[in-house]
Scaffold this motif. Sequence first.
Motif, PDB file in Angstrom:
ATOM      1  N   LYS A  80      -2.540  -6.598   3.702  1.00 41.13           N
ATOM      2  CA  LYS A  80      -3.007  -6.053   2.426  1.00 41.13           C
ATOM      3  C   LYS A  80      -4.015  -7.017   1.811  1.00 41.13           C
ATOM      4  O   LYS A  80      -4.160  -8.152   2.254  1.00 41.13           O
ATOM      5  CB  LYS A  80      -1.821  -5.851   1.484  1.00 41.13           C
ATOM      6  CG  LYS A  80      -0.806  -4.841   2.004  1.00 41.13           C
ATOM      7  CD  LYS A  80       0.353  -4.708   1.042  1.00 41.13           C
ATOM      8  CE  LYS A  80       1.293  -3.613   1.459  1.00 41.13           C
ATOM      9  NZ  LYS A  80       2.146  -3.930   2.573  1.00 41.13           N
ATOM     10  N   LYS A  81      -4.667  -6.539   0.786  1.00 42.84           N
ATOM     11  CA  LYS A  81      -5.684  -7.342   0.099  1.00 42.84           C
ATOM     12  C   LYS A  81      -5.147  -8.717  -0.299  1.00 42.84           C
ATOM     13  O   LYS A  81      -5.835  -9.723  -0.163  1.00 42.84           O
ATOM     14  CB  LYS A  81      -6.171  -6.576  -1.130  1.00 42.84           C
ATOM     15  CG  LYS A  81      -7.205  -7.300  -1.942  1.00 42.84           C
ATOM     16  CD  LYS A  81      -7.625  -6.492  -3.163  1.00 42.84           C
ATOM     17  CE  LYS A  81      -8.560  -7.291  -4.039  1.00 42.84           C
ATOM     18  NZ  LYS A  81      -8.917  -6.596  -5.261  1.00 42.84           N
ATOM     19  N   SER A 138      -0.553  -2.799  11.192  1.00 46.21           N
ATOM     20  CA  SER A 138      -1.616  -2.012  10.561  1.00 46.21           C
ATOM     21  C   SER A 138      -2.322  -2.826   9.487  1.00 46.21           C
ATOM     22  O   SER A 138      -1.921  -3.940   9.156  1.00 46.21           O
ATOM     23  CB  SER A 138      -1.027  -0.733   9.946  1.00 46.21           C
ATOM     24  OG  SER A 138      -0.131  -1.058   8.901  1.00 46.21           O
ATOM     25  N   VAL A 139      -3.363  -2.213   8.963  1.00 50.15           N
ATOM     26  CA  VAL A 139      -4.140  -2.808   7.875  1.00 50.15           C
ATOM     27  C   VAL A 139      -4.277  -1.749   6.798  1.00 50.15           C
ATOM     28  O   VAL A 139      -4.543  -0.579   7.082  1.00 50.15           O
ATOM     29  CB  VAL A 139      -5.541  -3.235   8.354  1.00 50.15           C
ATOM     30  CG1 VAL A 139      -6.337  -3.876   7.232  1.00 50.15           C
ATOM     31  CG2 VAL A 139      -5.455  -4.187   9.523  1.00 50.15           C
ATOM     32  N   GLU A 140      -4.106  -2.167   5.571  1.00 47.59           N
ATOM     33  CA  GLU A 140      -4.240  -1.270   4.433  1.00 47.59           C
ATOM     34  C   GLU A 140      -5.634  -0.608   4.443  1.00 47.59           C
ATOM     35  O   GLU A 140      -6.632  -1.296   4.706  1.00 47.59           O
ATOM     36  CB  GLU A 140      -4.048  -2.114   3.173  1.00 47.59           C
ATOM     37  CG  GLU A 140      -3.938  -1.374   1.895  1.00 47.59           C
ATOM     38  CD  GLU A 140      -3.646  -2.326   0.741  1.00 47.59           C
ATOM     39  OE1 GLU A 140      -2.700  -2.061   0.014  1.00 47.59           O
ATOM     40  OE2 GLU A 140      -4.390  -3.315   0.572  1.00 47.59           O
ATOM     41  N   PRO A 141      -5.721   0.686   4.186  1.00 49.80           N
ATOM     42  CA  PRO A 141      -7.029   1.372   4.195  1.00 49.80           C
ATOM     43  C   PRO A 141      -8.067   0.734   3.270  1.00 49.80           C
ATOM     44  O   PRO A 141      -9.249   0.703   3.600  1.00 49.80           O
ATOM     45  CB  PRO A 141      -6.693   2.798   3.742  1.00 49.80           C
ATOM     46  CG  PRO A 141      -5.261   2.989   4.115  1.00 49.80           C
ATOM     47  CD  PRO A 141      -4.615   1.640   3.967  1.00 49.80           C
ATOM     48  N   SER A 152       2.091  -4.630   7.377  1.00 47.56           N
ATOM     49  CA  SER A 152       0.696  -4.280   7.123  1.00 47.56           C
ATOM     50  C   SER A 152      -0.028  -5.411   6.405  1.00 47.56           C
ATOM     51  O   SER A 152       0.545  -6.057   5.528  1.00 47.56           O
ATOM     52  CB  SER A 152       0.653  -3.000   6.273  1.00 47.56           C
ATOM     53  OG  SER A 152      -0.676  -2.608   6.040  1.00 47.56           O
ATOM     54  N   GLU A 154       5.952  -8.663   6.631  1.00 47.77           N
ATOM     55  CA  GLU A 154       5.407  -7.342   6.329  1.00 47.77           C
ATOM     56  C   GLU A 154       4.783  -6.733   7.571  1.00 47.77           C
ATOM     57  O   GLU A 154       4.362  -7.423   8.487  1.00 47.77           O
ATOM     58  CB  GLU A 154       4.385  -7.454   5.201  1.00 47.77           C
ATOM     59  CG  GLU A 154       5.027  -7.933   3.896  1.00 47.77           C
ATOM     60  CD  GLU A 154       4.015  -8.093   2.788  1.00 47.77           C
ATOM     61  OE1 GLU A 154       3.359  -7.106   2.442  1.00 47.77           O
ATOM     62  OE2 GLU A 154       3.883  -9.224   2.298  1.00 47.77           O
TER      63      GLU A 154
END
Length: 167
Positions: free
Chosen positions: A128-129, A89-92, A126, A124
């Motif tokens: 994240k930035k 996934s990717v952080e919103p 996901s 991880e």
Amino acid sequence: KLLRVLQEGLVRRVGGLKDIPIDIRIIGSINEDPYKAIEFDRLRQDLFYRINVFSIALPPLRERVDDIELLTNWFIEKYNKKLHKRVDSVEPLVIGAFEKYKWPGNVRELENIIEGAMNIVDNEKSLKKGHFSQQCNAKLFALPYKYSNNLKGDINSTLEEIEKDII
């Protein structure tokens, strides 16, 4: 010679004496309006009219915001396999930044940014930035420039508006 091959469907080997029939399909792309490219001598008109049997105009990524998350997930899967990762996934916050960004490099730029982050992420699940390079962070997560020349009211109301945007 290429134009003749496209027109006639025949090719002759270098030094050969007989023509060889070929059945080919050509898929090509250009990152500008082909008619303008012809007008400014960046594309040969005779070549264009031989290969332009069927055209598809694909809008740039900035005009297809709904495709960004889908493409992002596709690239994650691609680099999961290539780099032996397990990101799912990717952080919103990242998707939101992607959707606001103008993507001057189009889909290739998106792929390169994802590949860079995939090289940095460890175990991880996901993205994240923090997984994106400083250069990416500077352009993707920068505050909008709408305040620079358009300040209305006093400083407190402007700061309040900026805080709302950040939240």
